[in-house]
Enzyme design. Sequence first.
Site, short mmCIF file in Angstrom:
data_model
loop_
_atom_site.label_atom_id
_atom_site.label_comp_id
_atom_site.label_asym_id
_atom_site.label_seq_id
_atom_site.Cartn_x
_atom_site.Cartn_y
_atom_site.Cartn_z
CG ASP A 177 -2.26 2.89 6.31
OD1 ASP A 177 -2.57 2.49 5.18
OD2 ASP A 177 -2.52 4.04 6.72
CG ASP A 188 -1.63 1.27 1.45
OD1 ASP A 188 -2.27 1.73 0.50
OD2 ASP A 188 -1.56 1.83 2.57
CG ASP A 191 -1.91 7.56 -0.08
OD1 ASP A 191 -1.15 8.53 -0.12
OD2 ASP A 191 -2.56 7.15 -1.06
N GLY A 230 -10.15 7.15 -1.30
CA GLY A 230 -10.05 7.93 -2.53
C GLY A 230 -10.29 9.40 -2.24
CB THR A 271 -7.30 3.82 -3.48
OG1 THR A 271 -6.84 4.62 -2.42
CG2 THR A 271 -7.74 2.49 -2.95
CB THR A 272 -3.16 7.54 -4.36
OG1 THR A 272 -3.17 8.96 -4.61
CG2 THR A 272 -1.78 7.00 -4.64
CB SER A 273 -3.51 9.41 -9.28
OG SER A 273 -2.59 10.28 -8.66
C1 XBP Z 1 -5.39 6.17 0.10
C2 XBP Z 1 -6.43 7.05 -0.30
C3 XBP Z 1 -6.05 8.06 -1.28
C4 XBP Z 1 -5.44 9.35 -0.74
C5 XBP Z 1 -5.65 10.50 -1.69
O1 XBP Z 1 -5.88 4.89 0.49
O2 XBP Z 1 -7.56 6.94 0.10
O3 XBP Z 1 -7.21 8.34 -1.97
O4 XBP Z 1 -6.04 9.74 0.47
O5 XBP Z 1 -5.24 10.24 -2.99
P1 XBP Z 1 -4.89 3.62 0.52
P2 XBP Z 1 -6.17 10.66 -4.24
O6 XBP Z 1 -3.73 3.97 1.38
O7 XBP Z 1 -5.70 2.54 1.16
O8 XBP Z 1 -4.54 3.29 -0.90
O9 XBP Z 1 -6.65 12.05 -4.02
O10 XBP Z 1 -5.26 10.52 -5.42
O11 XBP Z 1 -7.31 9.67 -4.28
MG MG Z 2 -3.00 3.28 3.23
#
Ligand code: XBP
Ligand code: MG
Length: 254
Positions: A182, A8, A10, A51, A122-124
């Site tokens: 996490d 993962d 973030d 997201g 899930t981020t870009s």
């Molecule tokens: C991460 C997210 C992401 C970020 C923001 O979840 O939810 O959406 O907060 O990024 P994880 P974006 O760690 O479970 O992947 O604005 O690009 O969505």
């Molecule tokens: Mg995360």
Amino acid sequence: MLRAILWDVDGTLAETERDGHLLAFNRAFEALGLPWRWSDARYGELLAVAGGRERLLHDLQSQPQAPPAGPQRLALLDRIHRLKNQYYAAIVSAGALPLRAGVAELFADCAAAGVPMAITTTTSAANVAALLGAHLGAGWRTQFAAVVCAEQAPLKKPNPQVYLRALQILDVAAVDALAIEDSPAGIAAARAAGIDVVVVRSFYFADIDASAALSAGPSLGSSRGWRPLAGAAGDDRITLRDLVRWHQARPAIR
Ligand code: XBP
Ligand code: MG
């Protein structure tokens, strides 16, 4: 047999939510002349929505100053989210988002042992490239056998899509993979794909229920505070040896 580590991003690789996305969202609100800001506590609540775009949409529904539902609200949403990502990239390139302790060392363990790694987030793709490019250099992509982001897996965690895509690309069975996560949504996504999870607690998810995980602890940079115990070989951080041991012991742990 452990054949792949799925990371993962973030909260796991770096404290991107607290030190990146939240700051960037608030800067975007300010730059666009919008009257609201998110506090740490409010952002912590909003993280229940995976997201950034989805999170913002959820919040706009309860912002009295937001335009009413419809095309105008969606246009504002896209402007804020685009600008947020520009600020996020600037924060990362300014060096303000270090990798969490122990991450670079575990990357090196996997590379040395020839265990393939994937990014499952899930981020870009742009946000991932900004973060990993800043820390691993321009050739960062070659260190990962698969990189699956929001673009390839639009159904966000807790949907297992991102994990299922990664397994497909890696050609590895779920039982032979291990995810490092996490968040509750991330744990649920990996488990729904049949993948076992190691939970490294992050700022916003410090106290989550990690009972569905194989192991959980406060930092990959220390063998202290982990359940089941880490550092059996005398290491003072989480090593690939710990991951292999937990993975081998999974029938007994669960
Ligand atoms: C991460 C997210 C992401 C970020 C923001 O979840 O939810 O959406 O907060 O990024 P994880 P974006 O760690 O479970 O992947 O604005 O690009 O969505
Ligand atoms: Mg995360």
